[in-house]
Design an enzyme around this catalytic site. Structure first.
Site, PDB file in Angstrom:
ATOM      1  CG  ASN A  23       8.110  21.263   1.855  1.00  0.00           C
ATOM      2  OD1 ASN A  23       8.444  22.290   1.275  1.00  0.00           O
ATOM      3  ND2 ASN A  23       7.696  20.188   1.203  1.00  0.00           N
ATOM      4  CB  CYS A 117       7.432  26.730  -7.807  1.00  0.00           C
ATOM      5  SG  CYS A 117       9.073  26.187  -7.298  1.00  0.00           S
ATOM      6  NE  ARG A 122       2.222  27.000  -4.633  1.00  0.00           N
ATOM      7  CZ  ARG A 122       3.499  26.746  -4.360  1.00  0.00           C
ATOM      8  NH1 ARG A 122       4.443  27.487  -4.895  1.00  0.00           N
ATOM      9  NH2 ARG A 122       3.845  25.773  -3.544  1.00  0.00           N
ATOM     10  N   PRO A 123      -3.731  30.271  -3.638  1.00  0.00           N
ATOM     11  CG  PRO A 123      -5.990  29.690  -3.485  1.00  0.00           C
ATOM     12  CD  PRO A 123      -4.719  29.331  -4.209  1.00  0.00           C
ATOM     13  CG  ASP A 125      -8.862  30.698  -0.155  1.00  0.00           C
ATOM     14  OD1 ASP A 125      -7.787  30.208  -0.556  1.00  0.00           O
ATOM     15  OD2 ASP A 125      -9.929  30.065  -0.161  1.00  0.00           O
ATOM     16  CD  GLN A 126      -9.725  27.377   3.023  1.00  0.00           C
ATOM     17  OE1 GLN A 126     -10.108  26.831   4.044  1.00  0.00           O
ATOM     18  NE2 GLN A 126     -10.557  27.994   2.186  1.00  0.00           N
ATOM     19  CG  ASP A 305       6.598  19.096  -3.178  1.00  0.00           C
ATOM     20  OD1 ASP A 305       5.912  19.805  -3.930  1.00  0.00           O
ATOM     21  OD2 ASP A 305       6.956  19.460  -2.047  1.00  0.00           O
ATOM     22  CB  ILE A 327      -1.817  18.910  -5.335  1.00  0.00           C
ATOM     23  CG1 ILE A 327      -1.963  17.503  -4.729  1.00  0.00           C
ATOM     24  CG2 ILE A 327      -1.598  19.956  -4.243  1.00  0.00           C
ATOM     25  CD1 ILE A 327      -3.080  17.352  -3.738  1.00  0.00           C
TER      26      ILE A 327
END
Length: 418
Positions: A23, A117, A122-123, A125-126, A305, A327
């Site tokens: 990550n 995945c 999982r937008p 927008d932020q 995760d 989440i």
């Protein structure tokens, strides 16, 4: 295509070396292309599919990329293209970091909408909200994101929800912005700190990473640097959980124990013995662990995760466990695969109610996503009999040489062509 064949039931003994954090690495490589001078030499880069895809994408943009084992050299001085609209980008979530990197350096970017995945909505927008606050215009059309700005101006950006991806992307985009950018309600994960440290090593001025308020003072340019990526806390957690599930004693090397505190705390609560050193964690388990309740939360809470691997362990622990996935709303798809092996799990929305069984039995299962794949490997290792795991391309996105590492610990596991 490949599959993993596992003959379960062996306890795990020995030691395993943890690689660089996926990550962090998938954000640091895009960050490296922001340097207009010098070469970045980045060590501890994991050899996984997502990294290979990123290397191909940034090469297509005009960067020179060279890998020697776990070290990647990136020369972005001649980077000219801002078009990262590629098939590779559509197959991985982290391709969106190229938006922030290219927008920050050139004032424009074109990137394929990210994949990754299938674990829920999982937008971005932020991300878009932040880019627009800095002065960019963002358009999404035919699966592509285009961002453009004549000039980026620092401002205060408040994230409506805690978002790791948006926090990193806005750090990237703000590095060259005029004035100071303040990110509020920022995510605090270790890899965010790592990306900020890398950018600062190149000449950025970022303060507060690891807290919920990050301040970025704009600079004029970045230069290549030498850097080493932090260890992967989720890979480490996977081997810790596998040892707890199979029994045995394993030392997990090249880790930062503080990053694993939420995992260690739950495993200790279940009955495992854990000892920590400066850069290692040793876990000993005699199985017969008791169930616990977990709720996934942003760092320093229990990581989403690690939820799927932990669900596998809880399925063979004593008593009832409740798993609340707060989440991602679709991160319980592995449950149907665990049921094929005899797990007793009921799903209600984003909550899994797990009644532990004495043992799992080998079966043919599939990896529905990256961490579900790790969960199925653990299930197969702990089960009685032979299991075959298909769709392991998901596993290869995040776990380097997983079968080789488990073999070294005494597991009976091999990779075969389908």
């Amino acid at each position: 295509m490949d599959k993993l064949v596992v003959n379960g039931g062996n306890p795990l003994f020995g030691s395993v070396e943890i690689g660089g954090a996926k990550n962090a690495a998938v954000a640091i490589l895009p960050a490296a292309i922001m340097a207009s001078e010098g070469i970045s030499v980045i060590d501890n880069i994991p050899d996984i599919q997502d990294i290979q895809r990123l290397e191909r994408i940034i090469t297509s943009l005009g960067c020179k990329v060279k890998r020697v084992q776990n070290t990647v050299e990136i020369d972005s001085t001649n980077l000219t293209s801002v078009n990262a609209d590629t098939e590779d980008g559509s197959k991985m979530r982290a391709s969106y970091y190229l938006i922030g990197a290219l927008l920050g350096r050139f004032g424009k970017a074109k990137v394929e909408l990210p994949g990754g995945c299938p674990i829920g909505v999982r937008p971005i927008d932020q991300h878009i909200k932040g880019f627009e606050a800095l002065g960019a215009t963002v358009k999404i059309s035919h699966g592509t994101v285009e961002a453009q700005a004549d000039k980026l101006i620092g401002t205060n950006i408040y994230f409506d929800v805690v978002s790791v991806g948006a926090t990193i992307n806005l750090m990237l985009a703000s590095v060259f912005a005029e004035g100071t950018t303040v990110l509020e309600n920022a995510a605090k994960e270790p890899h965010i700190v790592d990306v900020a440290n890398f950018l600062n090593s190149m000449g950025a001025n970022i303060k507060g990473a690891g807290t919920d308020v990050i301040r970025i003072a704009g600079v004029e340019k970045l230069k290549g640097c030498n850097y080493s990526v932090i260890p992967d806390q989720i890979e480490a957690a996977t081997y810790m959980i596998a040892t707890a599930a199979c029994g045995g004693c394993v030392t997990i090397k090249n880790v930062i124990p503080k990053h694993l505190e939420s995992i260690s705390a739950k495993l200790i609560e279940m009955g495992a013995d854990i000892k920590e050193g400066d850069d290692y964690v040793t876990i000993e388990s005699h199985k017969n662990l008791k169930g616990v309740n977990i709720k996934t939360l942003p760092y320093p809470g229990f990581p989403t995760d690690a939820q799927q691997p932990m669900s596998t362990l809880l399925s063979i622990s004593q008593g009832r466990s409740i798993v609340n996935e707060s989440i991602w709303e679709s991160r319980l798809k592995h449950v149907d695969e665990l049921k094929k092996m005899g797990a007793n799990i009921k799903v209600e929305g984003t909550v899994a109610i797990i009644d532990g069984v004495e043992k799992l039995t080998g079966a043919n299962v599939k990896a529905t996503d990256l961490r579900a794949g790790a969960a199925m490997v653990i299930a197969a290792l702990a089960a009685e009999g032979v299991s075959e795991i298909s769709c392991i391309e998901h596993i290869d996105r995040g776990y380097p040489h997983i079968e080789d590492k488990f073999k070294e610990l005494g597991a009976n596991i091999r990779r075969e062509k389908i």
